[in-house]
Write a protein that holds these residues in place. Structure first.
Motif, PDB file in Angstrom:
ATOM      1  N   SER A  28      -4.044 -35.836  92.202  1.00 49.43           N
ATOM      2  CA  SER A  28      -4.111 -34.637  93.048  1.00 49.43           C
ATOM      3  C   SER A  28      -5.351 -33.806  92.743  1.00 49.43           C
ATOM      4  O   SER A  28      -5.794 -33.019  93.588  1.00 49.43           O
ATOM      5  N   LYS A  29      -5.924 -33.977  91.562  1.00 52.61           N
ATOM      6  CA  LYS A  29      -7.135 -33.242  91.173  1.00 52.61           C
ATOM      7  C   LYS A  29      -8.415 -34.075  91.266  1.00 52.61           C
ATOM      8  O   LYS A  29      -9.514 -33.536  91.193  1.00 52.61           O
ATOM      9  N   LEU A  30      -8.265 -35.393  91.411  1.00 55.06           N
ATOM     10  CA  LEU A  30      -9.445 -36.269  91.504  1.00 55.06           C
ATOM     11  C   LEU A  30      -9.788 -36.625  92.941  1.00 55.06           C
ATOM     12  O   LEU A  30     -10.951 -36.847  93.261  1.00 55.06           O
ATOM     13  N   ARG A  31      -8.779 -36.696  93.786  1.00 53.95           N
ATOM     14  CA  ARG A  31      -8.995 -37.155  95.168  1.00 53.95           C
ATOM     15  C   ARG A  31      -9.844 -36.157  95.949  1.00 53.95           C
ATOM     16  O   ARG A  31      -9.954 -34.991  95.585  1.00 53.95           O
ATOM     17  N   GLY A  32     -10.455 -36.646  96.996  1.00 57.59           N
ATOM     18  CA  GLY A  32     -11.221 -35.771  97.882  1.00 57.59           C
ATOM     19  C   GLY A  32     -12.463 -35.166  97.266  1.00 57.59           C
ATOM     20  O   GLY A  32     -12.877 -34.080  97.650  1.00 57.59           O
ATOM     21  N   LYS A  33     -13.036 -35.851  96.287  1.00 55.20           N
ATOM     22  CA  LYS A  33     -14.301 -35.412  95.668  1.00 55.20           C
ATOM     23  C   LYS A  33     -14.207 -33.999  95.095  1.00 55.20           C
ATOM     24  O   LYS A  33     -15.151 -33.213  95.178  1.00 55.20           O
ATOM     25  N   GLN A  34     -13.082 -33.665  94.469  1.00 54.57           N
ATOM     26  CA  GLN A  34     -12.884 -32.320  93.925  1.00 54.57           C
ATOM     27  C   GLN A  34     -13.669 -32.052  92.639  1.00 54.57           C
ATOM     28  O   GLN A  34     -13.971 -30.901  92.339  1.00 54.57           O
ATOM     29  N   LEU A  35     -14.004 -33.108  91.878  1.00 55.54           N
ATOM     30  CA  LEU A  35     -14.753 -32.921  90.639  1.00 55.54           C
ATOM     31  C   LEU A  35     -16.218 -33.258  90.864  1.00 55.54           C
ATOM     32  O   LEU A  35     -16.571 -34.424  91.059  1.00 55.54           O
ATOM     33  N   LYS A  36     -17.057 -32.248  90.872  1.00 60.51           N
ATOM     34  CA  LYS A  36     -18.506 -32.406  91.032  1.00 60.51           C
ATOM     35  C   LYS A  36     -18.904 -33.162  92.301  1.00 60.51           C
ATOM     36  O   LYS A  36     -20.004 -33.681  92.393  1.00 60.51           O
ATOM     37  N   GLY A  37     -17.998 -33.287  93.246  1.00 61.60           N
ATOM     38  CA  GLY A  37     -18.286 -34.024  94.463  1.00 61.60           C
ATOM     39  C   GLY A  37     -18.285 -35.536  94.283  1.00 61.60           C
ATOM     40  O   GLY A  37     -18.778 -36.263  95.140  1.00 61.60           O
ATOM     41  N   TYR A  38     -17.729 -36.024  93.180  1.00 63.07           N
ATOM     42  CA  TYR A  38     -17.707 -37.454  92.878  1.00 63.07           C
ATOM     43  C   TYR A  38     -16.483 -38.115  93.506  1.00 63.07           C
ATOM     44  O   TYR A  38     -15.382 -37.587  93.448  1.00 63.07           O
ATOM     45  N   GLN A  39     -16.680 -39.299  94.062  1.00 65.29           N
ATOM     46  CA  GLN A  39     -15.607 -40.087  94.656  1.00 65.29           C
ATOM     47  C   GLN A  39     -14.878 -40.866  93.567  1.00 65.29           C
ATOM     48  O   GLN A  39     -15.516 -41.506  92.730  1.00 65.29           O
ATOM     49  N   PHE A  40     -13.560 -40.814  93.583  1.00 64.56           N
ATOM     50  CA  PHE A  40     -12.729 -41.619  92.691  1.00 64.56           C
ATOM     51  C   PHE A  40     -11.863 -42.546  93.529  1.00 64.56           C
ATOM     52  O   PHE A  40     -11.481 -42.207  94.643  1.00 64.56           O
ATOM     53  N   TYR A  41     -11.564 -43.698  92.971  1.00 65.89           N
ATOM     54  CA  TYR A  41     -10.642 -44.648  93.581  1.00 65.89           C
ATOM     55  C   TYR A  41      -9.485 -44.842  92.626  1.00 65.89           C
ATOM     56  O   TYR A  41      -9.662 -44.821  91.408  1.00 65.89           O
ATOM     57  N   ARG A  42      -8.290 -45.058  93.164  1.00 63.55           N
ATOM     58  CA  ARG A  42      -7.130 -45.274  92.302  1.00 63.55           C
ATOM     59  C   ARG A  42      -6.697 -46.727  92.370  1.00 63.55           C
ATOM     60  O   ARG A  42      -6.848 -47.389  93.391  1.00 63.55           O
ATOM     61  N   GLN A  43      -6.198 -47.197  91.229  1.00 58.89           N
ATOM     62  CA  GLN A  43      -5.737 -48.579  91.098  1.00 58.89           C
ATOM     63  C   GLN A  43      -6.801 -49.559  91.608  1.00 58.89           C
ATOM     64  O   GLN A  43      -6.564 -50.399  92.458  1.00 58.89           O
ATOM     65  N   LYS A  44      -7.991 -49.398  91.071  1.00 56.93           N
ATOM     66  CA  LYS A  44      -9.172 -50.170  91.460  1.00 56.93           C
ATOM     67  C   LYS A  44      -9.247 -51.467  90.655  1.00 56.93           C
ATOM     68  O   LYS A  44      -9.063 -51.460  89.441  1.00 56.93           O
ATOM     69  N   ILE A  45      -9.503 -52.560  91.346  1.00 55.44           N
ATOM     70  CA  ILE A  45      -9.650 -53.851  90.682  1.00 55.44           C
ATOM     71  C   ILE A  45     -11.091 -53.991  90.199  1.00 55.44           C
ATOM     72  O   ILE A  45     -12.034 -53.846  90.970  1.00 55.44           O
ATOM     73  N   ILE A  46     -11.231 -54.258  88.909  1.00 56.16           N
ATOM     74  CA  ILE A  46     -12.538 -54.525  88.303  1.00 56.16           C
ATOM     75  C   ILE A  46     -12.374 -55.791  87.474  1.00 56.16           C
ATOM     76  O   ILE A  46     -11.611 -55.809  86.513  1.00 56.16           O
ATOM     77  N   ASN A  48     -10.806 -58.896  86.236  1.00 59.77           N
ATOM     78  CA  ASN A  48      -9.412 -59.330  86.243  1.00 59.77           C
ATOM     79  C   ASN A  48      -8.455 -58.193  85.865  1.00 59.77           C
ATOM     80  O   ASN A  48      -7.324 -58.454  85.442  1.00 59.77           O
ATOM     81  N   TYR A  49      -8.905 -56.973  86.002  1.00 59.01           N
ATOM     82  CA  TYR A  49      -8.117 -55.819  85.593  1.00 59.01           C
ATOM     83  C   TYR A  49      -7.939 -54.844  86.754  1.00 59.01           C
ATOM     84  O   TYR A  49      -8.783 -54.770  87.648  1.00 59.01           O
ATOM     85  N   ILE A  50      -6.865 -54.077  86.688  1.00 59.14           N
ATOM     86  CA  ILE A  50      -6.654 -52.978  87.627  1.00 59.14           C
ATOM     87  C   ILE A  50      -6.675 -51.708  86.797  1.00 59.14           C
ATOM     88  O   ILE A  50      -5.851 -51.531  85.893  1.00 59.14           O
ATOM     89  N   VAL A  51      -7.638 -50.836  87.082  1.00 58.79           N
ATOM     90  CA  VAL A  51      -7.754 -49.582  86.333  1.00 58.79           C
ATOM     91  C   VAL A  51      -7.088 -48.465  87.125  1.00 58.79           C
ATOM     92  O   VAL A  51      -7.008 -48.518  88.344  1.00 58.79           O
ATOM     93  N   ASP A  52      -6.621 -47.453  86.412  1.00 58.11           N
ATOM     94  CA  ASP A  52      -5.920 -46.356  87.090  1.00 58.11           C
ATOM     95  C   ASP A  52      -6.842 -45.611  88.048  1.00 58.11           C
ATOM     96  O   ASP A  52      -6.518 -45.435  89.215  1.00 58.11           O
ATOM     97  N   PHE A  53      -8.008 -45.182  87.555  1.00 57.61           N
ATOM     98  CA  PHE A  53      -8.963 -44.446  88.389  1.00 57.61           C
ATOM     99  C   PHE A  53     -10.377 -44.898  88.039  1.00 57.61           C
ATOM    100  O   PHE A  53     -10.686 -45.151  86.883  1.00 57.61           O
ATOM    101  N   TYR A  54     -11.231 -44.958  89.059  1.00 61.92           N
ATOM    102  CA  TYR A  54     -12.613 -45.387  88.845  1.00 61.92           C
ATOM    103  C   TYR A  54     -13.553 -44.536  89.671  1.00 61.92           C
ATOM    104  O   TYR A  54     -13.331 -44.308  90.864  1.00 61.92           O
ATOM    105  N   CYS A  55     -14.626 -44.066  89.019  1.00 64.13           N
ATOM    106  CA  CYS A  55     -15.687 -43.323  89.687  1.00 64.13           C
ATOM    107  C   CYS A  55     -16.960 -44.166  89.611  1.00 64.13           C
ATOM    108  O   CYS A  55     -17.570 -44.283  88.543  1.00 64.13           O
ATOM    109  N   PRO A  56     -17.352 -44.795  90.743  1.00 68.64           N
ATOM    110  CA  PRO A  56     -18.525 -45.679  90.696  1.00 68.64           C
ATOM    111  C   PRO A  56     -19.834 -44.952  90.399  1.00 68.64           C
ATOM    112  O   PRO A  56     -20.715 -45.507  89.748  1.00 68.64           O
ATOM    113  N   LYS A  57     -19.982 -43.729  90.856  1.00 62.35           N
ATOM    114  CA  LYS A  57     -21.236 -43.000  90.666  1.00 62.35           C
ATOM    115  C   LYS A  57     -21.548 -42.812  89.188  1.00 62.35           C
ATOM    116  O   LYS A  57     -22.698 -42.940  88.769  1.00 62.35           O
TER     117      LYS A  57
END
Length: 115
Positions: A28-46, A48-57
């Motif tokens: 609820s605090k990461l979605r919608g670019k709320q932190l520094k305008g950075y995009q986060f993804y949830r349950q992202k596959i990287i 062979n793993y699935i991470v809870d949250f990932y910020c590519p930038k």
């Protein structure tokens, strides 16, 4: 672009639908670019793993750990995952679900510093 195991797509979708209370609160605090305008993804596959949250930038992974992560087996799995992420140039921040639920502001401050 990071590689990923396509066979994990359905598991990732299920995890997004069934997030823990701590993950939901943090999302609820990461979605919608709320932190520094950075995009986060949830349950992202990287890989062979699935991470809870990932910020590519910022190449930042955030993990919210429940009780299973504190067993010997859980710690070993987390170490292998973290080592893989490090080799890929990704920083991993880990928080316990208790930390997220009990002190969300401190968790967000650490994430802010990691971006």
């Amino acid at each position: 672009m990071l590689s990923y195991n396509k066979s994990l797509k359905q598991i990732s979708r299920n995890l997004r639908r069934n997030m823990t209370d701590a993950e939901t609160l943090l999302w609820s605090k990461l979605r919608g670019k709320q932190l520094k305008g950075y995009q986060f993804y949830r349950q992202k596959i990287i890989g062979n793993y699935i991470v809870d949250f990932y910020c590519p930038k910022s190449k930042l992974v955030i993990e919210v750990d429940g009780g299973q992560h504190y067993s010997a087996e859980g710690k070993e799995k987390d170490k292998r995952r973290d080592d893989y992420m490090t080799r890929e140039g990704i920083t991993v921040l880990r928080f316990s679900d208790r930390e997220v639920l009990g002190n969300r502001d401190a968790v967000l401050e650490k994430i802010w510093s990691g971006l």
